[in-house]
Design a protein around this motif. Structure first.
Motif, PDB file in Angstrom:
ATOM      1  N   ALA A 207      40.550  12.648 -30.968  1.00  0.00           N
ATOM      2  CA  ALA A 207      39.307  12.186 -30.331  1.00  0.00           C
ATOM      3  C   ALA A 207      38.219  13.225 -30.483  1.00  0.00           C
ATOM      4  O   ALA A 207      38.483  14.429 -30.552  1.00  0.00           O
ATOM      5  CB  ALA A 207      39.531  11.906 -28.848  1.00  0.00           C
TER       6      ALA A 207
ATOM      7  N   ILE B 263      34.626  13.976 -28.446  1.00  0.00           N
ATOM      8  CA  ILE B 263      33.889  13.597 -27.234  1.00  0.00           C
ATOM      9  C   ILE B 263      32.583  14.390 -27.195  1.00  0.00           C
ATOM     10  O   ILE B 263      32.577  15.601 -27.433  1.00  0.00           O
ATOM     11  CB  ILE B 263      34.728  13.886 -25.967  1.00  0.00           C
ATOM     12  CG1 ILE B 263      36.062  13.128 -26.037  1.00  0.00           C
ATOM     13  CG2 ILE B 263      33.948  13.512 -24.696  1.00  0.00           C
ATOM     14  CD1 ILE B 263      37.010  13.395 -24.869  1.00  0.00           C
TER      15      ILE B 263
ATOM     16  N   ASN C 131      28.702  15.075 -25.067  1.00  0.00           N
ATOM     17  CA  ASN C 131      28.017  14.945 -23.774  1.00  0.00           C
ATOM     18  C   ASN C 131      26.564  14.522 -23.953  1.00  0.00           C
ATOM     19  O   ASN C 131      25.829  14.464 -22.974  1.00  0.00           O
ATOM     20  CB  ASN C 131      28.068  16.270 -22.996  1.00  0.00           C
ATOM     21  CG  ASN C 131      27.274  17.363 -23.673  1.00  0.00           C
ATOM     22  OD1 ASN C 131      27.362  17.525 -24.886  1.00  0.00           O
ATOM     23  ND2 ASN C 131      26.505  18.103 -22.916  1.00  0.00           N
TER      24      ASN C 131
ATOM     25  N   ALA D 114      38.729   8.188 -32.654  1.00  0.00           N
ATOM     26  CA  ALA D 114      38.255   7.706 -31.351  1.00  0.00           C
ATOM     27  C   ALA D 114      37.115   8.605 -30.878  1.00  0.00           C
ATOM     28  O   ALA D 114      37.222   9.836 -30.950  1.00  0.00           O
ATOM     29  CB  ALA D 114      39.405   7.739 -30.345  1.00  0.00           C
ATOM     30  N   THR D 115      36.035   7.999 -30.437  1.00  0.00           N
ATOM     31  CA  THR D 115      34.902   8.796 -29.950  1.00  0.00           C
ATOM     32  C   THR D 115      34.525   8.345 -28.544  1.00  0.00           C
ATOM     33  O   THR D 115      34.712   7.170 -28.183  1.00  0.00           O
ATOM     34  CB  THR D 115      33.662   8.635 -30.858  1.00  0.00           C
ATOM     35  OG1 THR D 115      33.346   7.255 -30.960  1.00  0.00           O
ATOM     36  CG2 THR D 115      33.892   9.227 -32.233  1.00  0.00           C
ATOM     37  N   GLU D 116      34.002   9.294 -27.788  1.00  0.00           N
ATOM     38  CA  GLU D 116      33.546   8.965 -26.433  1.00  0.00           C
ATOM     39  C   GLU D 116      32.274   9.732 -26.152  1.00  0.00           C
ATOM     40  O   GLU D 116      32.128  10.883 -26.582  1.00  0.00           O
ATOM     41  CB  GLU D 116      34.600   9.368 -25.405  1.00  0.00           C
ATOM     42  CG  GLU D 116      35.914   8.666 -25.619  1.00  0.00           C
ATOM     43  CD  GLU D 116      36.663   8.408 -24.334  1.00  0.00           C
ATOM     44  OE1 GLU D 116      36.044   8.425 -23.261  1.00  0.00           O
ATOM     45  OE2 GLU D 116      37.875   8.198 -24.439  1.00  0.00           O
TER      46      GLU D 116
ATOM     47  N   ILE E  75      30.269  11.033 -22.906  1.00  0.00           N
ATOM     48  CA  ILE E  75      30.280  11.237 -21.449  1.00  0.00           C
ATOM     49  C   ILE E  75      29.075  12.110 -21.146  1.00  0.00           C
ATOM     50  O   ILE E  75      29.103  13.323 -21.394  1.00  0.00           O
ATOM     51  CB  ILE E  75      31.591  11.919 -20.979  1.00  0.00           C
ATOM     52  CG1 ILE E  75      32.798  11.125 -21.485  1.00  0.00           C
ATOM     53  CG2 ILE E  75      31.615  12.028 -19.459  1.00  0.00           C
ATOM     54  CD1 ILE E  75      34.136  11.788 -21.224  1.00  0.00           C
TER      55      ILE E  75
ATOM     56  N   ARG F 247      39.167  11.971 -19.085  1.00  0.00           N
ATOM     57  CA  ARG F 247      39.128  11.305 -20.390  1.00  0.00           C
ATOM     58  C   ARG F 247      39.945  12.084 -21.431  1.00  0.00           C
ATOM     59  O   ARG F 247      40.707  11.514 -22.195  1.00  0.00           O
ATOM     60  CB  ARG F 247      37.679  11.153 -20.891  1.00  0.00           C
ATOM     61  CG  ARG F 247      36.832  10.171 -20.111  1.00  0.00           C
ATOM     62  CD  ARG F 247      37.489   8.813 -19.936  1.00  0.00           C
ATOM     63  NE  ARG F 247      37.937   8.235 -21.211  1.00  0.00           N
ATOM     64  CZ  ARG F 247      38.946   7.385 -21.344  1.00  0.00           C
ATOM     65  NH1 ARG F 247      39.632   6.991 -20.286  1.00  0.00           N
ATOM     66  NH2 ARG F 247      39.280   6.912 -22.529  1.00  0.00           N
TER      67      ARG F 247
ATOM     68  N   THR G  48      43.696  11.549 -21.336  1.00  0.00           N
ATOM     69  CA  THR G  48      44.273  10.289 -21.829  1.00  0.00           C
ATOM     70  C   THR G  48      44.758  10.446 -23.280  1.00  0.00           C
ATOM     71  O   THR G  48      45.588   9.688 -23.741  1.00  0.00           O
ATOM     72  CB  THR G  48      43.270   9.107 -21.772  1.00  0.00           C
ATOM     73  OG1 THR G  48      42.180   9.396 -22.641  1.00  0.00           O
ATOM     74  CG2 THR G  48      42.777   8.857 -20.364  1.00  0.00           C
ATOM     75  N   TYR G  49      44.229  11.444 -23.978  1.00  0.00           N
ATOM     76  CA  TYR G  49      44.631  11.684 -25.383  1.00  0.00           C
ATOM     77  C   TYR G  49      45.799  12.659 -25.491  1.00  0.00           C
ATOM     78  O   TYR G  49      46.256  12.961 -26.595  1.00  0.00           O
ATOM     79  CB  TYR G  49      43.429  12.205 -26.197  1.00  0.00           C
ATOM     80  CG  TYR G  49      42.333  11.184 -26.304  1.00  0.00           C
ATOM     81  CD1 TYR G  49      42.418  10.143 -27.218  1.00  0.00           C
ATOM     82  CD2 TYR G  49      41.227  11.246 -25.455  1.00  0.00           C
ATOM     83  CE1 TYR G  49      41.417   9.183 -27.296  1.00  0.00           C
ATOM     84  CE2 TYR G  49      40.219  10.290 -25.530  1.00  0.00           C
ATOM     85  CZ  TYR G  49      40.323   9.262 -26.448  1.00  0.00           C
ATOM     86  OH  TYR G  49      39.340   8.314 -26.523  1.00  0.00           O
TER      87      TYR G  49
END
Ligand code: GRF
Length: 226
Positions: free
Chosen positions: A40, A42, A44, A60-62, A64, A82, A85-86
């Motif tokens: 992932a 992530i 900000n 997977a990208t997020e 936040i 978050r 979870t990975y």
């Protein structure tokens, strides 16, 4: 017949805030290794260009956004939730422009690393390239270190070294340092995944293999003989 033990690839989560060129160098390196996977990325910040690149790679990208949280701790707790979870083996800060709380740092202690654009302990904090120029340094570089609660002060794993040329301005020096970071950071991630080094109980970097810990820019040799 004896069963061959299967080792699961180590899981890497990368945190970014912007361009993400260091993240890209780690993703590209990891593609060639079956013992690790970037699971992932992530960010900000919504304008983080690196996030788009990572998504295009199928990672997977997020997003936040720290602005959505009342304070530093609330953001860090959401981020931790978050990240966890990975189930990461490694959490890699790559241009992640946030000061992290002690709660966050303790939670990932010994698996949290950062790259800082100076030869630490010189120039912790911001504007490192301009500060190196103003201090008339003849060499400059960057440092990959384990993250501890004190900002930019965790134990050094490896460094890269570049010359500071008379003709340099902030832009040219920044570019030279960044170029070397793309060699340094993936190399350190490989060391960690292979178990060549780790953060021991005493909070020191312990080496189980003699590996390269200083990465010198190719122009450095010429520079030294001039
Ligand atoms: C790098 O210079 C790194 O040392 C610092 O932030 C910059 C990030 O650049 N922590 P990029 O986003 O990886 O291109």
């Amino acid at each position: 017949m004896a069963e061959v033990p299967s080792t699961k690839p180590q899981r890497i989560v990368i945190l970014i805030s912007g361009r993400g060129s260091n993240m890209q160098s780690i993703v590209e390196m990891a593609k060639g290794h079956s013992d690790m996977e970037v699971v992932a990325v992530i960010a900000n910040r919504a304008d983080s260009a690196g996030l788009i690149w990572a998504a295009e790679q199928g990672i997977a990208t997020e997003l936040i956004e720290h602005r959505d949280f009342a304070d530093r701790l609330a953001f860090d707790q959401a981020l931790m939730a978050r990240i966890d979870t990975y189930q990461p083996d490694w959490v890699v800060l790559a241009g992640f422009m946030r000061i992290l709380t002690d709660v966050f740092v303790s939670h990932y202690m010994a698996k949290l690393i950062n790259i800082h654009p100076s030869l630490l302990p010189l120039f912790p904090g911001l504007d490192t390239h301009q500060r190196a120029l103003s201090a008339a340094c003849t060499v400059h570089g960057s440092t990959v270190h384990f993250v501890t609660p004190e900002l930019d002060a965790g134990p050094t794993i490896a460094q890269s070294l570049v010359p500071v040329l008379q003709s340099d301005n902030e832009e040219s020096l920044t570019a030279r340092v960044l170029g070397m970071e793309h060699t340094l950071y993936p190399a350190v991630v490989e060391y960690l995944v292979r178990g060549d080094c780790f953060l021991n109980e005493q909070g020191e970097v312990q080496w189980s293999q003699p590996v390269q810990r200083l990465f010198a820019h190719s122009a450095l040799k010429d520079f030294m003989s001039n």
